[in-house]
Design a protein around this motif. Structure first.
Motif, PDB file in Angstrom:
ATOM      1  N   THR A 465     -16.867   6.230   2.016  1.00  0.00           N
ATOM      2  CA  THR A 465     -15.896   5.596   2.988  1.00  0.00           C
ATOM      3  C   THR A 465     -16.294   4.062   2.712  1.00  0.00           C
ATOM      4  OG1 THR A 465     -16.099   7.212   4.848  1.00  0.00           O
ATOM      5  CG2 THR A 465     -15.424   5.106   5.360  1.00  0.00           C
ATOM      6  N   GLY A 466     -17.341   3.510   2.434  1.00  0.00           N
ATOM      7  CA  GLY A 466     -17.703   2.190   2.001  1.00  0.00           C
ATOM      8  C   GLY A 466     -16.970   1.887   0.644  1.00  0.00           C
ATOM      9  N   TRP A 467     -17.241   2.880   0.086  1.00  0.00           N
ATOM     10  CA  TRP A 467     -16.496   2.580  -1.387  1.00  0.00           C
ATOM     11  C   TRP A 467     -14.993   2.595  -1.417  1.00  0.00           C
ATOM     12  CZ3 TRP A 467     -19.329   6.743  -4.917  1.00  0.00           C
ATOM     13  CH2 TRP A 467     -20.708   6.414  -5.060  1.00  0.00           C
ATOM     14  N   TYR A 468     -14.319   3.545  -0.567  1.00  0.00           N
ATOM     15  CA  TYR A 468     -13.075   3.670  -0.538  1.00  0.00           C
ATOM     16  C   TYR A 468     -12.366   2.215   0.305  1.00  0.00           C
ATOM     17  CZ  TYR A 468      -8.583   4.553   1.672  1.00  0.00           C
ATOM     18  OH  TYR A 468      -7.244   4.440   2.188  1.00  0.00           O
ATOM     19  N   ASN A 469     -13.052   1.696   1.152  1.00  0.00           N
ATOM     20  CA  ASN A 469     -12.740   0.554   1.915  1.00  0.00           C
ATOM     21  C   ASN A 469     -12.689  -0.773   0.755  1.00  0.00           C
ATOM     22  OD1 ASN A 469     -12.170   1.808   4.405  1.00  0.00           O
ATOM     23  ND2 ASN A 469     -14.200   1.213   5.235  1.00  0.00           N
ATOM     24  N   ARG A 470     -13.733  -0.854   0.006  1.00  0.00           N
ATOM     25  CA  ARG A 470     -13.796  -1.870  -1.060  1.00  0.00           C
ATOM     26  C   ARG A 470     -12.817  -1.689  -2.072  1.00  0.00           C
ATOM     27  NH1 ARG A 470     -18.526  -4.387  -2.956  1.00  0.00           N
ATOM     28  NH2 ARG A 470     -17.867  -6.120  -4.395  1.00  0.00           N
ATOM     29  N   TRP A 471     -12.531  -0.429  -2.483  1.00  0.00           N
ATOM     30  CA  TRP A 471     -11.217  -0.297  -3.563  1.00  0.00           C
ATOM     31  C   TRP A 471     -10.001  -0.856  -2.609  1.00  0.00           C
ATOM     32  CZ3 TRP A 471      -6.987   2.954  -2.717  1.00  0.00           C
ATOM     33  CH2 TRP A 471      -6.112   3.111  -3.677  1.00  0.00           C
ATOM     34  N   LYS A 472      -9.630  -0.258  -1.576  1.00  0.00           N
ATOM     35  CA  LYS A 472      -8.342  -0.377  -0.880  1.00  0.00           C
ATOM     36  C   LYS A 472      -8.139  -2.098  -0.786  1.00  0.00           C
ATOM     37  CE  LYS A 472      -5.064   1.148   1.723  1.00  0.00           C
ATOM     38  NZ  LYS A 472      -4.079   2.120   1.297  1.00  0.00           N
ATOM     39  N   LYS A 473      -9.296  -2.848  -0.358  1.00  0.00           N
ATOM     40  CA  LYS A 473      -9.321  -4.160  -0.254  1.00  0.00           C
ATOM     41  C   LYS A 473      -8.964  -5.094  -1.525  1.00  0.00           C
ATOM     42  CE  LYS A 473     -12.161  -8.116   1.238  1.00  0.00           C
ATOM     43  NZ  LYS A 473     -13.527  -8.714   1.674  1.00  0.00           N
ATOM     44  N   ASN A 474      -9.878  -4.515  -2.496  1.00  0.00           N
ATOM     45  CA  ASN A 474      -9.272  -5.082  -4.036  1.00  0.00           C
ATOM     46  C   ASN A 474      -7.994  -4.812  -4.492  1.00  0.00           C
ATOM     47  OD1 ASN A 474     -11.934  -6.220  -4.380  1.00  0.00           O
ATOM     48  ND2 ASN A 474     -12.917  -4.359  -5.304  1.00  0.00           N
ATOM     49  N   ARG A 475      -7.544  -3.606  -4.063  1.00  0.00           N
ATOM     50  CA  ARG A 475      -6.185  -3.324  -4.464  1.00  0.00           C
ATOM     51  C   ARG A 475      -5.088  -4.250  -3.909  1.00  0.00           C
ATOM     52  NH1 ARG A 475      -3.450   1.087  -7.272  1.00  0.00           N
ATOM     53  NH2 ARG A 475      -1.288   1.258  -6.508  1.00  0.00           N
ATOM     54  N   GLU A 476      -5.264  -4.120  -2.441  1.00  0.00           N
ATOM     55  CA  GLU A 476      -4.275  -5.237  -1.738  1.00  0.00           C
ATOM     56  C   GLU A 476      -4.262  -6.531  -2.301  1.00  0.00           C
ATOM     57  OE1 GLU A 476      -2.225  -4.177   0.509  1.00  0.00           O
ATOM     58  OE2 GLU A 476      -2.733  -2.097   0.144  1.00  0.00           O
ATOM     59  N   ALA A 477      -5.629  -7.056  -2.600  1.00  0.00           N
ATOM     60  CA  ALA A 477      -5.741  -8.356  -3.107  1.00  0.00           C
ATOM     61  C   ALA A 477      -5.045  -8.712  -4.465  1.00  0.00           C
ATOM     62  CB  ALA A 477      -7.226  -8.749  -3.239  1.00  0.00           C
ATOM     63  N   LEU A 478      -5.068  -7.606  -5.316  1.00  0.00           N
ATOM     64  CA  LEU A 478      -4.530  -7.781  -6.598  1.00  0.00           C
ATOM     65  C   LEU A 478      -3.206  -7.585  -6.516  1.00  0.00           C
ATOM     66  CD1 LEU A 478      -6.658  -5.366  -8.695  1.00  0.00           C
ATOM     67  CD2 LEU A 478      -6.212  -7.955  -9.082  1.00  0.00           C
ATOM     68  N   LYS A 479      -2.437  -6.861  -5.640  1.00  0.00           N
ATOM     69  CA  LYS A 479      -0.929  -6.768  -5.091  1.00  0.00           C
ATOM     70  C   LYS A 479      -0.345  -8.037  -4.745  1.00  0.00           C
ATOM     71  CE  LYS A 479       0.399  -3.398  -2.416  1.00  0.00           C
ATOM     72  NZ  LYS A 479       0.356  -2.370  -1.402  1.00  0.00           N
ATOM     73  N   LEU A 480      -1.029  -8.852  -4.110  1.00  0.00           N
ATOM     74  CA  LEU A 480      -0.530 -10.051  -3.559  1.00  0.00           C
ATOM     75  C   LEU A 480      -0.274 -11.028  -4.600  1.00  0.00           C
ATOM     76  CD1 LEU A 480      -2.968 -10.721  -0.284  1.00  0.00           C
ATOM     77  CD2 LEU A 480      -0.404 -10.279  -0.694  1.00  0.00           C
ATOM     78  N   HIS A 481      -1.097 -11.012  -5.841  1.00  0.00           N
ATOM     79  CA  HIS A 481      -1.140 -11.965  -6.945  1.00  0.00           C
ATOM     80  C   HIS A 481      -0.535 -11.389  -8.150  1.00  0.00           C
ATOM     81  CE1 HIS A 481      -3.992 -14.763  -4.779  1.00  0.00           C
ATOM     82  NE2 HIS A 481      -4.600 -13.605  -4.376  1.00  0.00           N
ATOM     83  N   GLN A 482       0.186 -10.213  -8.006  1.00  0.00           N
ATOM     84  CA  GLN A 482       0.834  -9.879  -9.334  1.00  0.00           C
ATOM     85  C   GLN A 482       2.200 -10.606  -9.314  1.00  0.00           C
ATOM     86  OE1 GLN A 482       1.461  -5.578  -9.203  1.00  0.00           O
ATOM     87  NE2 GLN A 482       2.782  -5.755  -7.232  1.00  0.00           N
ATOM     88  N   SER A 483       2.727 -10.812 -10.692  1.00  0.00           N
ATOM     89  CA  SER A 483       3.971 -11.206 -10.812  1.00  0.00           C
ATOM     90  C   SER A 483       4.776 -10.637 -11.878  1.00  0.00           C
ATOM     91  CB  SER A 483       3.701 -12.788 -11.300  1.00  0.00           C
ATOM     92  OG  SER A 483       3.105 -12.731 -12.357  1.00  0.00           O
TER      93      SER A 483
END
Length: 483
Positions: A465-483
């Protein structure tokens, strides 16, 4: 050697394989080669293959596997292939074009459809240039003289059957990938053909996996050293045949880990998603459908990663280093472009997320963990989307395909889903084993598919669960900065 074997020809996205498989699903001989693609610069994103060259590869692979079958009898021949690939024939049966699933020559014409929602309701999938109709449309728009030569359109697996038997058909599951097929009613659609300005006359009769198309032509019987009366059996889409190899029941969910990773549920009625996150396909079995989400090029990411970081080591070495990375605490996370069904925009810029400055204990095992965990989470997210459309109540999931050779991936999936992950004995060659299931249904041989399996249970050892939440947070951050 077993008295009866089947000859299975499988044209995947990356490789073409020819195998001899027993009715129990045991592969007794297999040979493979790389499918060679060429770029077509007349289009934005177009690839093609030379059918004659691919057929020469198939013949050579057949020769190699047939060289060592003393005492065995080829009881039937069948074929499978990548979905969305297509071969176009002229009136004399000569190939006009060969286009793989990864060809997108129709991308510049995706806006021709006035009512994409209507197309989704009929075809069970949101229309994009991935699908075969757009490939034909691209040729019609850019090469009208070439388009005028088209007399017949077949999937790659049915093109192989045509070469073997001289007869054309289109298997129902493969037809689902064309955007010209009414999935619910299992028939070609004149309405959809009109949408793409495609003459319905180029579409051959529909056939089910397991139908006998005819006898192998004498030329190939002599060349392969098999009986002239050997039956050519309709196979079909690689995903559907792989699903069959798990011997699932209606309402089961199957994860097929190949180049991409379809996550599918077998259903007995036509179901679509109001949010258009899923595909609905005809199954290889009559009267059944499969509802699908897909995690994208997960398996291909794993293969490429290993080629870069572990070029000379087996997967077992990589998994030992992943376990070592887990023991000291993961130092690296990844989001590498895998597809999530409910994301409005795909992740087109991904990568590894690392602490700064680089940790002194950072190893390639940390990168390997990050990639494998990204793969597991992407599959899990698509499983959750699938369950949001149709609940899944069984306490297990079936898994198959070469990507499932990773025991850690199975453990990760069991931990994320809380389900038992089951694999059959023949899971690594699932499409070939599915070909045996199809041939068994035709010939009704006494020997049946091996139904034994191994199960991976959720063990609670790791904080998934902790690993999943970390993965989810990082993915969302990368989505915000893609171009």
């Amino acid at each position: 050697m077993t008295e009866n074997v089947y000859l299975v020809i499988d044209v995947g996205t990356g490789n073409v394989r020819v195998a001899l498989v027993t009715p129990a699903g045991k592969v007794v001989a297999i040979a493979a080669d790389v499918v060679r693609y060429h770029r077509d610069t007349r289009y934005t994103d177009a690839l093609y293959f030379e059918p004659e060259a691919l057929w020469a590869q198939i013949l050579e692979l057949c020769r190699r596997v047939m060289a060592g079958i003393d005492g065995a009898r080829v009881a039937a021949i069948t074929s499978s292939s990548q979905r969305e690939g297509v071969v176009l024939l002229d009136a004399s049966g000569r190939e006009v074009a060969g286009m793989p699933n990864i060809d997108h020559r129709g991308r510049d014409f995706e806006d021709i459809l006035a009512d994409k929602d209507r197309v989704y309701r009929l075809t069970g999938r949101y229309p994009t240039s991935l699908f075969s109709a757009f490939k034909v449309l691209g040729i019609a728009r850019r090469e009208p003289e070439r388009a005028a030569q088209i007399s017949v359109m077949v999937s790659i697996s049915e093109w192989v059957l045509f070469r073997l038997s001289g007869k054309t058909c289109y298997e129902h599951a493969q037809a689902s990938e064309t955007l010209l097929y009414d999935v619910e009613n299992r028939r070609w659609s004149e309405e959809l053909c009109a949408d793409f300005a495609i003459d319905p006359a180029i579409l051959p009769p529909l056939a089910y996996a397991g139908d006998v198309l005819g006898d192998v032509l004498p030329e190939w019987a002599g060349r392969f050293g098999i009986s002239p009366g050997t039956k050519v059996v309709v196979g079909g889409a690689d995903t559907q045949l792989a699903i069959l190899s798990t011997l699932p029941s209606t309402d089961d969910v199957v994860i097929v880990s190949g180049t991409t990773t379809p996550v599918v549920k077998i259903v007995d009625q036509y179901i679509t998603d109001d949010r258009q996150r899923t595909w609905t396909n005809s199954h290889a079995l009559k009267q059944l459908f499969i509802l699908e989400t897909n995690a994208g090029v997960t398996g291909l990411n794993l293969q490429r990663f290993k080629a870069i970081f572990y070029p000379n080591e087996p997967y077992e070495q990589m998994e030992r280093e992943i376990l070592a990375a887990i023991d000291k605490g993961p130092q690296c996370w990844a989001a590498l472009g895998s597809l999530i069904a409910d994301e409005k925009r795909p992740l087109i810029r991904g990568g590894f997320v690392l602490p700064t400055p680089l940790h002194h204990e950072l190893t390639r095992g940390d990168f390997a963990f990050a990639l494998l965990w990204d793969l597991a989470c992407s599959i899990y997210e698509n499983y959750r989307n699938l369950c949001d459309v149709v609940p899944h109540r069984e306490p297990y999931l079936w898994a198959c395909g070469g990507g499932m050779q990773s025991t850690l991936l199975l453990r990760f999936l069991a931990g994320l889903t809380g389900k038992e992950i089951r694999v059959r004995t023949h899971f690594t060659q699932s499409t070939v084993a599915g070909g045996a299931v199809i041939c068994n249904s035709v010939l009704q041989l006494a020997e049946e598919m091996d139904a034994s399996f191994e199960a991976t249970l959720p063990d609670g050892e790791w904080d998934t669960t902790g690993w999943y939440n970390r993965w989810k947070k990082n993915r969302e951050a990368l989505k915000l900065h893609q171009s």
